[in-house]
Scaffold this motif. Structure first.
Motif, PDB file in Angstrom:
ATOM      1  N   THR A 154      -4.993   0.077   5.387  1.00 44.39           N
ATOM      2  CA  THR A 154      -5.843  -0.669   4.144  1.00 44.39           C
ATOM      3  C   THR A 154      -6.685   0.350   3.472  1.00 44.39           C
ATOM      4  OG1 THR A 154      -7.644  -1.063   5.537  1.00 44.39           O
ATOM      5  CG2 THR A 154      -6.072  -2.844   5.517  1.00 44.39           C
ATOM      6  N   HIS A 155      -7.011   1.525   4.016  1.00 48.53           N
ATOM      7  CA  HIS A 155      -7.587   2.636   3.384  1.00 48.53           C
ATOM      8  C   HIS A 155      -6.440   3.219   2.071  1.00 48.53           C
ATOM      9  CE1 HIS A 155      -5.852   4.739   6.735  1.00 48.53           C
ATOM     10  NE2 HIS A 155      -5.626   5.860   5.975  1.00 48.53           N
ATOM     11  N   PHE A 156      -5.350   3.070   2.239  1.00 44.21           N
ATOM     12  CA  PHE A 156      -4.257   3.751   1.114  1.00 44.21           C
ATOM     13  C   PHE A 156      -4.357   2.753  -0.083  1.00 44.21           C
ATOM     14  CE2 PHE A 156      -2.572   5.393   5.194  1.00 44.21           C
ATOM     15  CZ  PHE A 156      -2.314   6.686   4.725  1.00 44.21           C
ATOM     16  N   SER A 157      -4.100   3.403  -1.062  1.00 45.76           N
ATOM     17  CA  SER A 157      -4.085   2.521  -2.437  1.00 45.76           C
ATOM     18  C   SER A 157      -3.114   1.390  -2.742  1.00 45.76           C
ATOM     19  CB  SER A 157      -3.992   3.486  -3.578  1.00 45.76           C
ATOM     20  OG  SER A 157      -2.643   4.313  -3.519  1.00 45.76           O
ATOM     21  N   ILE A 158      -3.611   0.363  -3.281  1.00 44.57           N
ATOM     22  CA  ILE A 158      -2.742  -0.859  -3.691  1.00 44.57           C
ATOM     23  C   ILE A 158      -1.570  -0.479  -4.574  1.00 44.57           C
ATOM     24  CG2 ILE A 158      -2.418  -3.045  -4.318  1.00 44.57           C
ATOM     25  CD1 ILE A 158      -5.520  -3.565  -2.973  1.00 44.57           C
ATOM     26  N   VAL A 159      -0.323  -0.483  -4.215  1.00 49.97           N
ATOM     27  CA  VAL A 159       0.526  -0.006  -5.294  1.00 49.97           C
ATOM     28  C   VAL A 159       0.922  -1.208  -6.186  1.00 49.97           C
ATOM     29  CG1 VAL A 159       3.047   0.697  -5.453  1.00 49.97           C
ATOM     30  CG2 VAL A 159       1.681   1.697  -3.799  1.00 49.97           C
ATOM     31  N   ARG A 160       1.047  -2.502  -5.633  1.00 47.61           N
ATOM     32  CA  ARG A 160       1.378  -3.941  -6.336  1.00 47.61           C
ATOM     33  C   ARG A 160       1.093  -4.829  -5.228  1.00 47.61           C
ATOM     34  NH1 ARG A 160       7.457  -5.236  -5.630  1.00 47.61           N
ATOM     35  NH2 ARG A 160       7.969  -3.655  -3.612  1.00 47.61           N
ATOM     36  N   THR A 161       1.030  -6.267  -5.588  1.00 58.50           N
ATOM     37  CA  THR A 161       0.786  -7.225  -4.921  1.00 58.50           C
ATOM     38  C   THR A 161       2.017  -8.047  -5.013  1.00 58.50           C
ATOM     39  OG1 THR A 161      -1.854  -7.060  -5.314  1.00 58.50           O
ATOM     40  CG2 THR A 161      -0.802  -9.112  -4.324  1.00 58.50           C
ATOM     41  N   GLN A 213       5.964   2.700  -0.123  1.00 63.70           N
ATOM     42  CA  GLN A 213       5.351   1.227  -0.271  1.00 63.70           C
ATOM     43  C   GLN A 213       5.355   0.507   1.236  1.00 63.70           C
ATOM     44  OE1 GLN A 213       6.787  -1.189  -3.425  1.00 63.70           O
ATOM     45  NE2 GLN A 213       7.031   0.568  -4.859  1.00 63.70           N
ATOM     46  N   PHE A 214       4.233   0.264   1.728  1.00 64.05           N
ATOM     47  CA  PHE A 214       3.945  -0.366   2.947  1.00 64.05           C
ATOM     48  C   PHE A 214       3.280  -1.650   3.055  1.00 64.05           C
ATOM     49  CE2 PHE A 214       4.633   4.224   3.533  1.00 64.05           C
ATOM     50  CZ  PHE A 214       5.402   4.227   4.785  1.00 64.05           C
ATOM     51  N   VAL A 215       3.580  -2.501   3.934  1.00 65.09           N
ATOM     52  CA  VAL A 215       2.936  -3.679   3.907  1.00 65.09           C
ATOM     53  C   VAL A 215       2.851  -4.014   5.629  1.00 65.09           C
ATOM     54  CG1 VAL A 215       3.734  -5.107   2.146  1.00 65.09           C
ATOM     55  CG2 VAL A 215       5.042  -5.448   4.211  1.00 65.09           C
ATOM     56  N   SER A 216       1.561  -4.422   6.086  1.00 67.69           N
ATOM     57  CA  SER A 216       1.454  -4.734   7.244  1.00 67.69           C
ATOM     58  C   SER A 216       2.261  -5.813   7.844  1.00 67.69           C
ATOM     59  CB  SER A 216       0.007  -5.496   7.547  1.00 67.69           C
ATOM     60  OG  SER A 216      -0.069  -5.691   8.988  1.00 67.69           O
ATOM     61  N   ASP A 217       2.990  -5.384   9.207  1.00 63.23           N
ATOM     62  CA  ASP A 217       3.936  -6.493   9.630  1.00 63.23           C
ATOM     63  C   ASP A 217       3.221  -7.596  10.084  1.00 63.23           C
ATOM     64  OD1 ASP A 217       6.758  -6.622  10.572  1.00 63.23           O
ATOM     65  OD2 ASP A 217       5.859  -6.903  12.842  1.00 63.23           O
ATOM     66  N   ALA A 218       1.959  -7.771  10.260  1.00 61.35           N
ATOM     67  CA  ALA A 218       1.089  -8.894  10.602  1.00 61.35           C
ATOM     68  C   ALA A 218       1.229 -10.109   9.366  1.00 61.35           C
ATOM     69  CB  ALA A 218      -0.360  -8.636  10.666  1.00 61.35           C
ATOM     70  N   TYR A 219       1.730  -9.677   8.168  1.00 62.40           N
ATOM     71  CA  TYR A 219       2.240 -10.639   7.201  1.00 62.40           C
ATOM     72  C   TYR A 219       3.767 -10.878   7.114  1.00 62.40           C
ATOM     73  CZ  TYR A 219      -2.650 -10.453   6.052  1.00 62.40           C
ATOM     74  OH  TYR A 219      -4.046 -10.719   6.156  1.00 62.40           O
ATOM     75  N   VAL A 220       4.440 -10.403   7.757  1.00 54.87           N
ATOM     76  CA  VAL A 220       6.079 -10.308   7.447  1.00 54.87           C
ATOM     77  C   VAL A 220       6.606 -11.409   8.722  1.00 54.87           C
ATOM     78  CG1 VAL A 220       8.210  -9.109   7.161  1.00 54.87           C
ATOM     79  CG2 VAL A 220       6.019  -8.229   6.219  1.00 54.87           C
ATOM     80  N   ARG A 267       0.938  -1.482  -0.084  1.00 58.30           N
ATOM     81  CA  ARG A 267      -0.014  -0.011   0.158  1.00 58.30           C
ATOM     82  C   ARG A 267       0.723   1.234   0.026  1.00 58.30           C
ATOM     83  NH1 ARG A 267      -5.486  -1.185   0.316  1.00 58.30           N
ATOM     84  NH2 ARG A 267      -5.848  -3.241   0.779  1.00 58.30           N
ATOM     85  N   SER A 268       0.219   2.389  -0.401  1.00 63.34           N
ATOM     86  CA  SER A 268       1.032   3.968  -0.382  1.00 63.34           C
ATOM     87  C   SER A 268       1.028   4.169   0.841  1.00 63.34           C
ATOM     88  CB  SER A 268       0.253   4.584  -1.388  1.00 63.34           C
ATOM     89  OG  SER A 268      -1.018   4.951  -1.005  1.00 63.34           O
ATOM     90  N   GLY A 269       0.633   3.737   1.728  1.00 63.88           N
ATOM     91  CA  GLY A 269       0.675   4.318   3.284  1.00 63.88           C
ATOM     92  C   GLY A 269       0.074   3.089   4.324  1.00 63.88           C
ATOM     93  N   PRO A 270       0.672   3.471   5.564  1.00 64.28           N
ATOM     94  CA  PRO A 270       0.319   2.414   6.572  1.00 64.28           C
ATOM     95  C   PRO A 270      -1.227   2.171   7.014  1.00 64.28           C
ATOM     96  CG  PRO A 270       1.023   4.521   7.540  1.00 64.28           C
ATOM     97  CD  PRO A 270       0.984   4.729   5.767  1.00 64.28           C
ATOM     98  N   CYS A 315       6.517   2.202  10.988  1.00 62.02           N
ATOM     99  CA  CYS A 315       5.714   3.234  11.432  1.00 62.02           C
ATOM    100  C   CYS A 315       4.324   2.584  12.113  1.00 62.02           C
ATOM    101  CB  CYS A 315       5.379   4.206  10.603  1.00 62.02           C
ATOM    102  SG  CYS A 315       4.506   3.986   9.314  1.00 62.02           S
ATOM    103  N   PRO A 316       3.543   3.159  12.916  1.00 54.19           N
ATOM    104  CA  PRO A 316       2.323   2.823  13.465  1.00 54.19           C
ATOM    105  C   PRO A 316       1.352   3.318  12.174  1.00 54.19           C
ATOM    106  CG  PRO A 316       3.035   4.770  14.829  1.00 54.19           C
ATOM    107  CD  PRO A 316       4.218   4.438  13.670  1.00 54.19           C
ATOM    108  N   GLY A 317       0.366   2.351  12.317  1.00 53.09           N
ATOM    109  CA  GLY A 317      -0.738   2.541  11.319  1.00 53.09           C
ATOM    110  C   GLY A 317      -2.034   1.791  11.773  1.00 53.09           C
ATOM    111  N   GLU A 318      -2.666   1.624  10.845  1.00 52.77           N
ATOM    112  CA  GLU A 318      -3.930   0.851  10.971  1.00 52.77           C
ATOM    113  C   GLU A 318      -3.858  -0.438  11.815  1.00 52.77           C
ATOM    114  OE1 GLU A 318      -7.484  -0.999   8.374  1.00 52.77           O
ATOM    115  OE2 GLU A 318      -6.375   0.357   7.369  1.00 52.77           O
ATOM    116  N   SER A 319      -4.594  -0.964  12.565  1.00 52.00           N
ATOM    117  CA  SER A 319      -4.433  -2.388  13.184  1.00 52.00           C
ATOM    118  C   SER A 319      -4.861  -3.348  12.000  1.00 52.00           C
ATOM    119  CB  SER A 319      -5.287  -2.552  14.394  1.00 52.00           C
ATOM    120  OG  SER A 319      -5.154  -3.875  14.813  1.00 52.00           O
TER     121      SER A 319
END
Length: 106
Positions: free
Chosen positions: A44-51, A86-93, A39-42, A64-68
């Motif tokens: 899920t409301h930020f746009s998807i840049v790529r998958t 480009q950001f990904v949730s740490d829940a998937y890393v 995503r373009s920011g931290p 950085c802190p962001g959406e849970s």
């Protein structure tokens, strides 16, 4: 003979790597079996840049802190910056910890 800096992003795929410091940048695996939205920011409301495809590894430049978000590695508000904007949730890393493993993004 010219050489290029590349990083393996998934089985059989390569991409140009971000410039690295003298010390090699560590990469972390994504959760097995998951395609992960970048995503373009931290949040899920930020746009998807790529998958990123399952099996990818990502560098973490800062966090950085962001959406849970809940994922295979728990529920977290930590978001990993893997490239400029480009950001990904740490829940998937798989970083091996529930806390920060990189400097906070400024």
């Amino acid at each position: 003979m010219a050489t290029e800096d590349i990083e393996i992003t998934s089985a059989g795929e390569t991409a140009e790597a971000e410039p690295q410091s003298a010390e090699a940048l560590r990469t972390y695996p994504l959760a097995p079996g998951y395609n992960v939205n970048v995503r373009s920011g931290p949040g899920t409301h930020f746009s998807i840049v790529r998958t990123l495809p399952a099996g990818s590894r990502v560098p973490i430049y800062c966090q950085c802190p962001g959406e849970s978000v809940s994922g295979p590695y728990g529920t977290t508000t930590i978001w990993d910056n893997i490239s400029n904007g480009q950001f990904v949730s740490d829940a998937y890393v798989n970083t091996g910890t529930d806390g920060y493993v990189a400097p906070r993004c400024s």
